[in-house]
Design a protein around this motif. Structure first.
Motif, PDB file in Angstrom:
ATOM      1  N   LYS A  87      19.985  81.993  73.427  1.00  0.00           N
ATOM      2  CA  LYS A  87      21.410  82.172  73.711  1.00  0.00           C
ATOM      3  C   LYS A  87      22.072  83.039  72.650  1.00  0.00           C
ATOM      4  O   LYS A  87      22.920  83.890  72.954  1.00  0.00           O
ATOM      5  N   LEU A  88      21.648  82.861  71.393  1.00  0.00           N
ATOM      6  CA  LEU A  88      22.226  83.644  70.307  1.00  0.00           C
ATOM      7  C   LEU A  88      21.859  85.127  70.439  1.00  0.00           C
ATOM      8  O   LEU A  88      22.622  85.996  70.016  1.00  0.00           O
ATOM      9  N   SER A  89      20.723  85.410  71.051  1.00  0.00           N
ATOM     10  CA  SER A  89      20.281  86.803  71.190  1.00  0.00           C
ATOM     11  C   SER A  89      21.257  87.628  72.011  1.00  0.00           C
ATOM     12  O   SER A  89      21.403  88.843  71.786  1.00  0.00           O
ATOM     13  N   ARG A  90      21.926  86.982  72.958  1.00  0.00           N
ATOM     14  CA  ARG A  90      22.862  87.714  73.816  1.00  0.00           C
ATOM     15  C   ARG A  90      24.080  88.193  73.046  1.00  0.00           C
ATOM     16  O   ARG A  90      24.809  89.084  73.515  1.00  0.00           O
ATOM     17  N   GLU A  91      24.329  87.622  71.889  1.00  0.00           N
ATOM     18  CA  GLU A  91      25.450  88.072  71.058  1.00  0.00           C
ATOM     19  C   GLU A  91      25.190  89.452  70.461  1.00  0.00           C
ATOM     20  O   GLU A  91      26.091  90.068  69.898  1.00  0.00           O
ATOM     21  N   LEU A  92      23.957  89.920  70.591  1.00  0.00           N
ATOM     22  CA  LEU A  92      23.628  91.230  70.050  1.00  0.00           C
ATOM     23  C   LEU A  92      24.438  92.333  70.723  1.00  0.00           C
ATOM     24  O   LEU A  92      24.701  93.380  70.119  1.00  0.00           O
ATOM     25  N   ASP A  93      24.843  92.105  71.973  1.00  0.00           N
ATOM     26  CA  ASP A  93      25.628  93.116  72.689  1.00  0.00           C
ATOM     27  C   ASP A  93      26.988  93.350  72.048  1.00  0.00           C
ATOM     28  O   ASP A  93      27.634  94.375  72.319  1.00  0.00           O
ATOM     29  N   LEU A  94      27.427  92.420  71.209  1.00  0.00           N
ATOM     30  CA  LEU A  94      28.770  92.505  70.630  1.00  0.00           C
ATOM     31  C   LEU A  94      28.778  92.986  69.193  1.00  0.00           C
ATOM     32  O   LEU A  94      29.852  93.073  68.581  1.00  0.00           O
ATOM     33  N   VAL A  95      27.629  93.277  68.632  1.00  0.00           N
ATOM     34  CA  VAL A  95      27.606  93.732  67.243  1.00  0.00           C
ATOM     35  C   VAL A  95      28.072  95.184  67.181  1.00  0.00           C
ATOM     36  O   VAL A  95      28.124  95.888  68.190  1.00  0.00           O
ATOM     37  N   SER A  96      28.400  95.639  65.996  1.00  0.00           N
ATOM     38  CA  SER A  96      28.959  96.979  65.825  1.00  0.00           C
ATOM     39  C   SER A  96      27.930  98.065  66.149  1.00  0.00           C
ATOM     40  O   SER A  96      26.719  97.833  66.136  1.00  0.00           O
ATOM     41  N   HIS A  97      28.464  99.265  66.429  1.00  0.00           N
ATOM     42  CA  HIS A  97      27.619 100.381  66.862  1.00  0.00           C
ATOM     43  C   HIS A  97      26.617 100.788  65.778  1.00  0.00           C
ATOM     44  O   HIS A  97      25.446 101.052  66.075  1.00  0.00           O
ATOM     45  N   HIS A  98      27.067 100.837  64.533  1.00  0.00           N
ATOM     46  CA  HIS A  98      26.163 101.287  63.474  1.00  0.00           C
ATOM     47  C   HIS A  98      25.031 100.277  63.249  1.00  0.00           C
ATOM     48  O   HIS A  98      23.929 100.655  62.855  1.00  0.00           O
ATOM     49  N   VAL A  99      25.300  98.993  63.514  1.00  0.00           N
ATOM     50  CA  VAL A  99      24.237  97.978  63.407  1.00  0.00           C
ATOM     51  C   VAL A  99      23.203  98.194  64.507  1.00  0.00           C
ATOM     52  O   VAL A  99      21.989  98.164  64.257  1.00  0.00           O
TER      53      VAL A  99
END
Length: 455
Positions: A87-99
């Motif tokens: 479930k935490l992996s889906r939060e990757l879509d919300l990280v910043s562009h440079h990350v």
């Protein structure tokens, strides 16, 4: 021990689940003394190698994710099951562009590294026509179908792969230790075969004496029992054993103050017990066996205390364990020297495997020797041909010098004279009238004039 910058609850899980790397204090150092050293702000935390073949990739991904504020906030509110379930992996879509850009770059580098490993392996067996895409399927810590960008699926796969691999890590260590012990015994028996009867008896007697000496040690307390912890409280912490308090003990040995005892902090508690059995100065004590003993102690305590199996011990779990009967009246603890580590059948099977490996290596050595001899023969043959050619060239040069140089033009090119043409120096040698032969008895006019002038 240095303070980690990520939420304490996920300390171990981020090595096992990819979200952070474990840090370790040397297990032969009193961690209560390490605590007094403090942590320098901004100082780089050196983490131990997880033993995974993708360890560097794992750490780099962790370092990049830690720089994203949103992801760190989600991590602080996530529980263990959310991390494991993906479930935490889906939060990757919300990280910043440079990350995301940096993660994409890391993945491309990892795919390139794996392809290089595959190519090197295939080259070693002289294979051709490598299908990198098919072979990348064997690596389960990334999505090989998308080699260019790091997606939530990649994070999920990395978490699951690290979790699974680290869960099997202890099992692998036990298997390697067993092989180590069997190899020791195999080599000892092979050495005895090289001795005569008198020396063999003497060596056997020395071996039994060393075993007896190693087994003659003080009582080893049951790991995690009250007696064992009180001994640490008194000898390592320098406190009054009559004032032993489990809660204070927990906080004292939670060196990084994260509210948990991780595997390294637990293993540090067994140093005093292990020192009763193992001394690096003694010939009869094997330090490899000491580390196996430490691993067994830690596994035992984890199995008894770690209720939710997250590889971390909370204060609540620790206090609950101190209320059990086993904490006050534990069974005796059997050290490795009191156990049979392998059977004769297992040793025989191991020796057969070694024999097969030796035969294969011997055959390969013979093949390599034949190849070497053939290459040497070809080399000698080429050298002989080279010498023959050099001799022929030398003879041709000598013959050329003896015969004189062929007529050449102004530029040094070979000049071919047509019939009837001669060099200027040859005119005196030719009779008048050209190249026609003189009739018998005919004397050249030049010769007659010479005779008249010089009677």
């Amino acid at each position: 021990m240095k303070q980690l910058s990520v939420l304490p609850q996920q300390c171990l899980l981020l090595v096992t689940c990819l979200l952070m790397a474990l840090e370790a204090v040397p297990i032969d150092i009193d961690k209560t003394k390490v605590k007094a050293e403090g942590h320098v702000e901004g100082e780089k935390v050196e983490n131990p190698d997880t033993g995974l073949y993708y360890d560097e990739y794992l750490r780099q991904v962790i370092d990049v994710l830690e720089t994203d504020k949103h992801f760190r906030e989600k991590l602080q509110t996530a529980d263990i099951e959310e991390i494991k379930s993906g479930k935490l992996s889906r939060e990757l879509d919300l990280v910043s562009h440079h990350v995301r850009t940096r993660l994409d770059e890391l993945k491309r580098q990892e795919v390139a590294r794996l392809r290089m490993l595959i190519k090197a392996k295939m080259d070693s067996v002289q294979d051709t026509g490598i299908d990198h895409q098919a072979l990348l399927k064997q690596f389960e810590h990334l999505n090989h179908q998308n080699p260019d960008t790091f997606e939530p699926k990649d994070l999920d796969m990395l978490i699951k792969a690290a979790t699974s691999d680290l869960e099997n890590y202890d099992k692998t260590r036990h298997e390697e230790f067993k092989k180590y012990e069997m190899m020791k015994e195999h080599e000892r028996r092979e050495y005895l075969k090289t001795l005569d009867e008198e020396k063999r008896k003497k060596e056997e007697s020395k071996f039994e004496e060393m075993k007896k000496k190693h087994g003659d040690h003080p009582k080893v307390h049951h790991p995690g029992s009250k007696d064992q912890l009180k001994e640490v409280w008194e000898e390592a912490d320098g406190l009054d054993p009559n004032e032993f308090d489990p809660k204070t003990f927990f906080k004292l040995h939670d060196v990084n103050n994260d509210g948990f005892l991780d595997e390294q902090e637990l293993e540090a508690l067994f140093t005093k017990e292990l020192e009763k059995v193992y001394d690096p100065k003694n010939e009869e004590d094997d330090m490899v066996e000491m580390e196996e003993e430490r691993l067994r102690m830690r596994e035992h305590v984890m199995n008894e205390v770690d209720i939710n199996k997250d590889r971390l011990v909370t204060l609540e779990e620790f206090l609950r364990a101190t209320e059990k009967k086993e904490f006050l009246e534990p069974d005796s603890w059997e050290t490795l020297d009191q156990q049979q580590l392998f059977t004769e059948d297992e040793l025989k099977e191991f020796e057969n495997h070694i024999s097969q490996q030796e035969d294969e290596l011997r055959k390969k050595a013979e093949e390599l020797q034949k190849q070497k001899e053939e290459l040497q023969r070809q080399h000698d043959q080429l050298q002989a041909q080279k010498q023959e050619l050099q001799q022929v060239v030398k003879q041709m040069e000598q013959k050329k010098l003896q015969q004189g140089n062929a007529p050449a033009g102004p530029g040094g090119e070979l000049k071919i004279q047509p019939p009837g043409e001669h060099r200027a120096g040859d005119a005196a040698q030719q009779p008048a009238g050209g190249d026609q032969p003189l009739p018998p008895g005919h004397v050249p006019e030049a010769a007659v004039r010479t005779e008249q002038l010089h009677p």
